[in-house]
Design a protein around this motif. Structure first.
Motif, short mmCIF file in Angstrom:
data_model
loop_
_atom_site.label_atom_id
_atom_site.label_comp_id
_atom_site.label_asym_id
_atom_site.label_seq_id
_atom_site.Cartn_x
_atom_site.Cartn_y
_atom_site.Cartn_z
N VAL A 124 0.87 -1.17 0.00
CA VAL A 124 0.00 0.00 0.00
C VAL A 124 0.91 1.22 0.00
CG1 VAL A 124 -1.73 1.29 1.30
CG2 VAL A 124 -1.83 -1.21 1.24
N LEU A 126 2.55 4.50 0.93
CA LEU A 126 2.71 5.43 2.05
C LEU A 126 2.99 6.83 1.51
CD1 LEU A 126 4.95 3.30 4.44
CD2 LEU A 126 2.49 3.70 4.60
N ASP A 131 -3.99 6.31 2.83
CA ASP A 131 -4.40 5.94 4.19
C ASP A 131 -5.65 5.08 4.20
OD1 ASP A 131 -2.27 7.29 5.33
OD2 ASP A 131 -3.41 9.15 5.57
N LEU A 134 -4.65 1.58 3.46
CA LEU A 134 -3.88 1.03 4.59
C LEU A 134 -4.83 0.59 5.71
CD1 LEU A 134 -0.98 0.51 5.55
CD2 LEU A 134 -1.00 2.78 6.55
N GLU A 138 -5.46 -3.30 7.04
CA GLU A 138 -5.25 -3.62 8.46
C GLU A 138 -6.51 -4.22 9.08
OE1 GLU A 138 -3.81 0.18 9.83
OE2 GLU A 138 -1.72 -0.40 9.48
N GLN A 158 4.24 0.39 1.91
CA GLN A 158 4.21 -0.50 3.08
C GLN A 158 3.95 -1.90 2.53
OE1 GLN A 158 3.98 0.12 6.87
NE2 GLN A 158 4.67 -1.94 6.44
#
Length: 166
Positions: A124, A126, A131, A134, A138, A158
């Motif tokens: 993803v 950064l 965001d 991300l 998660e 990431q």
């Protein structure tokens, strides 16, 4: 929302998928039709999302051992024995936040569990920041395992894995 179908992509889908993919840059890399044709041939997971005969999403995942020049794919190949690498997920902006991405991931999870694959890998951005993606990854269970600069330092990603047996 009208009924969503997830099905394997076919050659006739490529022109529409190319438009969707390239509208999503820089979240994904730009492709040409030849790139998509190659993915269609080599990817064990090339799935599209369809609402009322309209393509609204794409997910491409690759197995290890392919001749594929992506730095991120190679990063995982150097560190992990078994995985399926999610190269790209694209959703039509007109239906974003309608669960299309989640449906593509649920479909992938079912497929990899049936095949006995226990690890999914992805990256993803950064920088430029993604965001939303991300947080989405998660929530699914992906965790960061490294970072890497790509495109001559223009991007930082990431690198993430989801261990499905945990």
């Amino acid at each position: 929302m009208p009924e969503l179908a997830i099905r394997p992509g076919v050659e006739a889908d490529l022109d529409r998928l190319l438009v969707l993919n390239n509208a999503a840059v820089p979240a994904v890399n730009e492709l040409d039709r030849g790139d998509l044709q190659r993915f269609l041939k080599i990817a064990p997971h090339f799935q599209v999302a369809v609402i009322r005969d309209r393509l609204v999403g794409l997910m491409i995942a690759l197995a290890p051992g392919l001749d594929y020049g992506s730095l991120n794919y190679r990063w995982f190949e150097e560190r992990y024995d078994g995985f399926l690498y999610i190269d790209r997920v694209v959703v039509d902006p007109d239906v974003r936040s309608a669960g299309i991405g989640a449906a593509l991931y649920r479909n992938l999870e079912l497929v990899v569990r049936e095949r006995g694959i226990s690890r999914l890998a992805c990256e993803v951005n950064l920088r430029p920041s993604n965001d939303r993606s991300l947080r989405f990854h998660e929530r699914l269970g992906f965790r960061g395992v490294g970072t890497q600069d790509t495109e001559n330092g223009a991007k930082t990603v990431q690198l993430m894995v989801w261990e499905l047996n945990r």
